[in-house]
Design a protein around this motif. Sequence first.
Motif, short mmCIF file in Angstrom:
data_model
loop_
_atom_site.label_atom_id
_atom_site.label_comp_id
_atom_site.label_asym_id
_atom_site.label_seq_id
_atom_site.Cartn_x
_atom_site.Cartn_y
_atom_site.Cartn_z
N LEU A 167 -5.09 5.30 -9.21
CA LEU A 167 -5.03 3.81 -8.96
C LEU A 167 -5.51 3.12 -10.38
CD1 LEU A 167 -6.83 3.18 -5.51
CD2 LEU A 167 -4.37 3.10 -5.94
N LEU A 168 -6.38 3.58 -11.07
CA LEU A 168 -6.81 2.94 -12.38
C LEU A 168 -5.33 3.26 -13.25
CD1 LEU A 168 -8.69 1.84 -14.54
CD2 LEU A 168 -8.94 4.26 -15.11
N LEU A 169 -5.03 4.38 -13.10
CA LEU A 169 -3.87 4.51 -14.14
C LEU A 169 -2.23 3.65 -13.85
CD1 LEU A 169 -3.78 8.47 -14.63
CD2 LEU A 169 -4.32 6.74 -16.34
N PHE A 170 -2.40 3.63 -12.44
CA PHE A 170 -0.97 2.98 -12.15
C PHE A 170 -1.22 1.51 -12.41
CE2 PHE A 170 -0.18 6.45 -8.72
CZ PHE A 170 0.73 6.65 -9.38
N SER A 171 -2.36 0.91 -12.11
CA SER A 171 -2.53 -0.45 -12.34
C SER A 171 -2.33 -0.59 -13.99
CB SER A 171 -4.19 -0.74 -11.98
OG SER A 171 -4.15 -1.94 -12.22
N LEU A 172 -3.04 0.13 -14.65
CA LEU A 172 -2.82 0.13 -16.39
C LEU A 172 -1.27 0.38 -16.83
CD1 LEU A 172 -4.91 0.02 -18.64
CD2 LEU A 172 -4.66 2.38 -18.85
N GLY A 173 -0.61 1.25 -15.97
CA GLY A 173 0.77 1.10 -16.37
C GLY A 173 1.58 0.09 -16.27
N GLY A 174 1.17 -0.67 -15.00
CA GLY A 174 1.98 -1.96 -14.40
C GLY A 174 1.35 -2.98 -15.74
N MET A 175 0.47 -3.06 -15.86
CA MET A 175 -0.22 -3.86 -17.20
C MET A 175 0.77 -3.91 -18.38
SD MET A 175 -4.33 -3.73 -16.55
CE MET A 175 -5.03 -4.52 -15.02
N MET A 176 0.88 -2.51 -18.74
CA MET A 176 1.58 -2.38 -20.13
C MET A 176 2.87 -2.79 -19.95
SD MET A 176 -0.13 1.73 -20.86
CE MET A 176 1.11 1.85 -22.23
N ILE A 177 3.65 -2.61 -18.70
CA ILE A 177 4.97 -2.88 -18.57
C ILE A 177 5.20 -4.52 -18.53
CG2 ILE A 177 7.10 -2.93 -17.16
CD1 ILE A 177 6.18 -0.33 -16.26
#
Lengths: 99, 574
Positions: free
Chosen positions: B142-152
């Motif tokens: 979940l942390l990674l998905f959230s971080l990925g969304g933030m990067m995009i």
Amino acid sequence: MELTHYVVLSCILFSVGAATVLLRRNAIIVFMGVELMLNATNLAFVTFGRMHGDLSGQVIAFFVMVVAAAEVVVGLAIIIAIFRARRSVSVDDVDLLKS
Amino acid sequence: MTTDFIEPTIDWAHLAPIIAVLGAGVLGVLVEAFVPARSRRVVQLVVTALGIAAALTAVVVLWPGVQESGGVRIVGGTVLVDPFALAVQAILLVLGIFSLLLFADRSSGDDAFAPAAAAVPGSAYEDLARAQGVRQTEAFPLLLFSLGGMMIFASTSNLLMMFVALEVLSLPLYVLSALARRRRLLSQEAGFKYFLLGAFASAIFLFGVALMYGATASVDLAEIRMSIARGDETAVGGLLMVGLIMVIVGILFKVGAAPFHVWVPDVYQGAPTPVSAFMAACTKAAAFGALVRIVVVVAPTLGIQSAALAQGFEVALWIVAILSMLVGTLVAIPQTDMKRMLGYSAIAHTGFILVGVVGLFLSADIRGFSGLGVRSTLFYLLAYGVATLGAFAAITLVRETTAAPVLTTTAGAGAEGGTAELGGEERKEDVRESTPILGEATHMAQWAGLGRRSPWLAAAYSLFLLSLAGIPLTGGFIAKYTSFQAGIASGATWLAVIGVLTSVVAVFFYVRIIVLFYFTTPDEESTDHAPVKVLGMGGPAGVTVVVCAAAVIFLGVFPSPVLDLVAQAAKFVP
């Protein structure tokens, strides 16, 4: 029929949804208000797409539907967890976090 | 019209940082499904850490080339890889590593997440899961998905992409907020409030996108700018403006700017502390990245086409900045809960960062935009991020306990009837006397005399508070200085003056806590609050505290390398 009517309709639907979110107390109804807002947006996208003769408006509507579905999954899960713990989904009852 | 399939060209190399993070997230979901429970945590940790490390490496490798070329548009123009996007991604990834350390922390013997999040709080099923020592590891993907969304979110000028990224970063956060191991009712409530208000804000954002699409026939900021520049009648009319305002309201909600801040204190207080830390540091960085991009792309042309519109815009940003600084500072003063206080402090800091953004806006129409605003925003996000992450990390180490040692049975004991139900294996009973470590001691009265009890932790926490207050020799001072400097350089002098005044008021409540640490003796007789046990700093949370403290000092004493680096990031793809 004038295409602008659809835009007006979508604005009305969006306002109804927003009013629902702000005024109603039942979490499920509030959530339905959010969904109404998203679907009003879809109507606006499709209408504008038609007005501009541009397909991307309709494609965007599909994206929005998928996102809305994902949001339903997460939202209902949280609402059900709250309901099972407190036997209530009123947004007024959820008030432990107040200073 | 052709019927041939046209193969899309995707520039994988430039997409590498985002792919590394999201790919590791997908891998994490597979790990949840296929790796046996015993080794799941280790595998998850390795996958997550490698994902973030690989992304950070990719950003560093891409940096020189992108710096030289000024950036590229990839994936049909939906993703931008320019120096600004890479800088925000780097900040997000660095802060993400610290968040990961907090997520993984088990200094108290348990991590911060519920063993059975679906169980009703206080139910027999939950007690059983607890007694069995069940531990979940979904938090890492979940942390990674959230971080990925933030990067995009920070690296696109396509508003549809921005909306999808907004949801990709938000949905995992809603879930994470509701996952706390202790004080589960509060945590669920935090998730609930965050979800309802967040969904409302994203609907507003999306309708804004629809209106802008209606006005300009495009959802790409670059094309929207072109139609403003052409002076299309609809483009400079009300439709576009209302749309733009709704989009910005959606983003201001995510950064927690007043008057869209109501969720911030509640969610920061109720969510598991590692999640609060992650939200405070990273969500803010991502959302400000998006806000800066919108302002930089749209503002200059808007100013040229219609001075009145640009001015209205500027006034709106002024009001939001002033309100955020005032609300965040004044309401923080009477707070008695540490996490809630940090929540209000986050609102105030949003206001301070907005001073830099307003600076960007004001200078935009006169002489192109100045690099000062971008530099101050990025540096502020980094300095604020490390200080607030460190502060939350310190909070995870100060725990409540029971007054007297109690007999505890660990692992599996007392749950014979239900062992099979949970599918766990039989374990030996282990009865011993110990003081159990409970939830975090977030009430300020419980922190009295921390300086004597645990001098290093108290010193580190004081340092974070001083940085948040903006005292010289800490990163917070340089951040505030550059932010106000950017504001003044572009003519927003009064805004900077209000910023300085509210900073002075803010010093009061930060220093009050430091006084509490060193000059107040704890009231041992008081039974209002549970006694406190301070955990050792050997675990990941302790490491986070130490590294963040070092970073705060480094940013305060030797800011120039970082300032130079973020100044180079003030380049955007046209």
